[in-house]
Scaffold this active site. Structure first.
Site, PDB file in Angstrom:
ATOM      1  N   ASP A  51       5.311   0.156   0.121  1.00 17.29           N
ATOM      2  CA  ASP A  51       6.341  -0.873   0.303  1.00 17.29           C
ATOM      3  C   ASP A  51       6.371  -1.801  -0.911  1.00 17.29           C
ATOM      4  O   ASP A  51       7.194  -2.716  -0.988  1.00 17.29           O
ATOM      5  CB  ASP A  51       6.158  -1.640   1.619  1.00 17.29           C
ATOM      6  CG  ASP A  51       4.805  -2.305   1.740  1.00 17.29           C
ATOM      7  OD1 ASP A  51       3.979  -2.180   0.818  1.00 17.29           O
ATOM      8  OD2 ASP A  51       4.569  -2.971   2.776  1.00 17.29           O
ATOM      9  N   SER A  52       5.502  -1.527  -1.906  1.00 17.70           N
ATOM     10  CA  SER A  52       5.614  -2.197  -3.203  1.00 17.70           C
ATOM     11  C   SER A  52       6.953  -1.855  -3.860  1.00 17.70           C
ATOM     12  O   SER A  52       7.336  -2.484  -4.852  1.00 17.70           O
ATOM     13  CB  SER A  52       4.453  -1.800  -4.123  1.00 17.70           C
ATOM     14  OG  SER A  52       4.290  -0.391  -4.137  1.00 17.70           O
ATOM     15  N   ASP A  90       4.436   4.048   3.550  1.00 20.06           N
ATOM     16  CA  ASP A  90       4.122   2.776   4.219  1.00 20.06           C
ATOM     17  C   ASP A  90       5.081   2.484   5.362  1.00 20.06           C
ATOM     18  O   ASP A  90       6.309   2.610   5.194  1.00 20.06           O
ATOM     19  CB  ASP A  90       4.251   1.616   3.208  1.00 20.06           C
ATOM     20  CG  ASP A  90       2.927   1.266   2.566  1.00 20.06           C
ATOM     21  OD1 ASP A  90       1.871   1.560   3.159  1.00 20.06           O
ATOM     22  OD2 ASP A  90       2.957   0.683   1.464  1.00 20.06           O
ATOM     23  N   LYS A 120       1.110   5.048   6.343  1.00 18.14           N
ATOM     24  CA  LYS A 120       0.061   4.038   6.103  1.00 18.14           C
ATOM     25  C   LYS A 120       0.495   2.762   6.788  1.00 18.14           C
ATOM     26  O   LYS A 120       1.682   2.421   6.813  1.00 18.14           O
ATOM     27  CB  LYS A 120      -0.146   3.806   4.602  1.00 18.14           C
ATOM     28  CG  LYS A 120      -1.199   2.735   4.311  1.00 18.14           C
ATOM     29  CD  LYS A 120      -1.676   2.769   2.872  1.00 18.14           C
ATOM     30  CE  LYS A 120      -0.763   2.092   1.863  1.00 18.14           C
ATOM     31  NZ  LYS A 120      -0.484   0.667   2.141  1.00 18.14           N
ATOM     32  N   GLU A 122      -0.835  -1.444   7.637  1.00 13.96           N
ATOM     33  CA  GLU A 122      -1.755  -2.538   7.274  1.00 13.96           C
ATOM     34  C   GLU A 122      -2.372  -3.175   8.517  1.00 13.96           C
ATOM     35  O   GLU A 122      -1.656  -3.467   9.486  1.00 13.96           O
ATOM     36  CB  GLU A 122      -1.007  -3.617   6.480  1.00 13.96           C
ATOM     37  CG  GLU A 122      -0.543  -3.159   5.111  1.00 13.96           C
ATOM     38  CD  GLU A 122       0.110  -4.274   4.292  1.00 13.96           C
ATOM     39  OE1 GLU A 122       0.096  -5.450   4.717  1.00 13.96           O
ATOM     40  OE2 GLU A 122       0.632  -3.955   3.211  1.00 13.96           O
ATOM     41  N   GLU A 189      -8.070  -2.919  -0.458  1.00 17.09           N
ATOM     42  CA  GLU A 189      -7.379  -3.616  -1.562  1.00 17.09           C
ATOM     43  C   GLU A 189      -8.060  -4.942  -1.872  1.00 17.09           C
ATOM     44  O   GLU A 189      -8.250  -5.789  -0.989  1.00 17.09           O
ATOM     45  CB  GLU A 189      -5.900  -3.836  -1.196  1.00 17.09           C
ATOM     46  CG  GLU A 189      -5.138  -4.567  -2.309  1.00 17.09           C
ATOM     47  CD  GLU A 189      -3.625  -4.465  -2.212  1.00 17.09           C
ATOM     48  OE1 GLU A 189      -3.114  -3.759  -1.325  1.00 17.09           O
ATOM     49  OE2 GLU A 189      -2.959  -5.103  -3.052  1.00 17.09           O
TER      50      GLU A 189
END
Ligand code: KIV
Length: 271
Positions: A51-52, A90, A120, A122, A189
């Site tokens: 999602d960057s 993501d 993925k 978070e 991270e």
């Protein structure tokens, strides 16, 4: 006789076997077909449609604005390019936090509409129900602990996480929980290298680090950062392998000069 060599696809099993063998895992982000083709052909094990994309593709300050539809668009372009790499996508902010049914529906859309191989997500114990539900549907899940950019407004800064014991202990427990739930790997991270080393040694599933030191089972970087396309972004953990901003800038400047001076196209470049 065909001379085409069959390309063996990296799977979540391959990734697990690499951890057992002690073979390091390489992961990079990509968001479009052309870049993903290069990343795949260069032998990267995992391509992360992160999602960057919200930052490097769309120019947002944080990862929060990117939508599920936009992630699916990026992911489907990457999937068309990736012949060998495992493609992980993501789940964007707002697509899974509501409840586990919403999380499952979002993961299904990513798998069905983009053709991704895994998702993925978070967070730790607080998203256990969602992780579990997604896994029950047969969708592989990668966890993400430490600095979780979707929670930037809770943290307030992008500095190193889990420096203090209480947060380090929560991270250790979250990592074990994600493994118990059935995640096939976990991104760590921006945490102290020593903590990442300890977590990596304690888990059977691979850890993929970004700013988490050399003892993780693998490493991930944002492709724009490692290629030097983002001119101003140089955190300590980043190794910049090229300076594409300057390379591209000079090439484009030369093109503009050639067009304006009428030296492009020349006689050989026309019909
Ligand atoms: O979105 C992303 O690029 C990521 C990596 C930084 C791990 O989550």
């Amino acid at each position: 006789m065909s001379v085409n060599k069959e390309i063996k696809r990296i799977t979540t099993n391959t990734i697990q076997e690499m951890k057992v063998r002690g073979e390091k895992i390489s992961m990079l982000t990509a968001y479009d077909y052309s870049m993903a083709t290069i990343v795949d052909e260069a032998g990267t094990d995992i391509i992360l449609v992160g999602d960057s994309a919200s930052n490097v593709m769309a120019g947002h300050e944080t990862t929060l604005p990117i939508t599920l539809d936009q992630m699916i668009y990026h992911a489907s372009s990457v999937v068309r390019a990736a012949k060998r790499a495992l493609v992980v996508v993501d789940l964007p902010f707002g697509s899974y936090q509501g409840n586990s049914k919403e999380a499952l529906n979002s993961a299904i859309r990513i798998m069905k509409e983009a053709g991704a191989h895994a998702v993925k997500i978070e967070g730790g114990v607080e998203i256990a129900e969602s992780v579990s539900r997604i896994l029950t549907a047969g969708i592989p899940v990668m966890g993400h602990l430490g600095l979780t950019p979707q929670s930037i407004y809770k943290f307030g800064t992008y500095t190193v996480r889990a420096k203090h014991e209480a947060e380090a202990q929560k991270l250790r427990e979250d990592a074990v929980k994600l493994q118990e739930l059935g995640c096939f790997g976990v991104v760590l991270e921006k945490i102290p290298a020593k903590l990442a080393q300890e977590v990596t040694a304690n888990l059977q599933i691979p850890t993929i680090g970004i700013g988490a030191g050399q003892h993780c089972d693998g490493q991930v970087l944002v492709i724009h950062d490692m290629l030097g396309i983002n001119k101003g972004f140089k955190p300590r953990f980043l190794r910049q392998y090229s300076n594409l901003y300057d390379v591209m800038h000079d090439a484009i400047k030369n093109y503009n000069t050639d067009v304006k001076s009428n030296s492009f196209p020349n006689e050989k470049e026309q019909y």
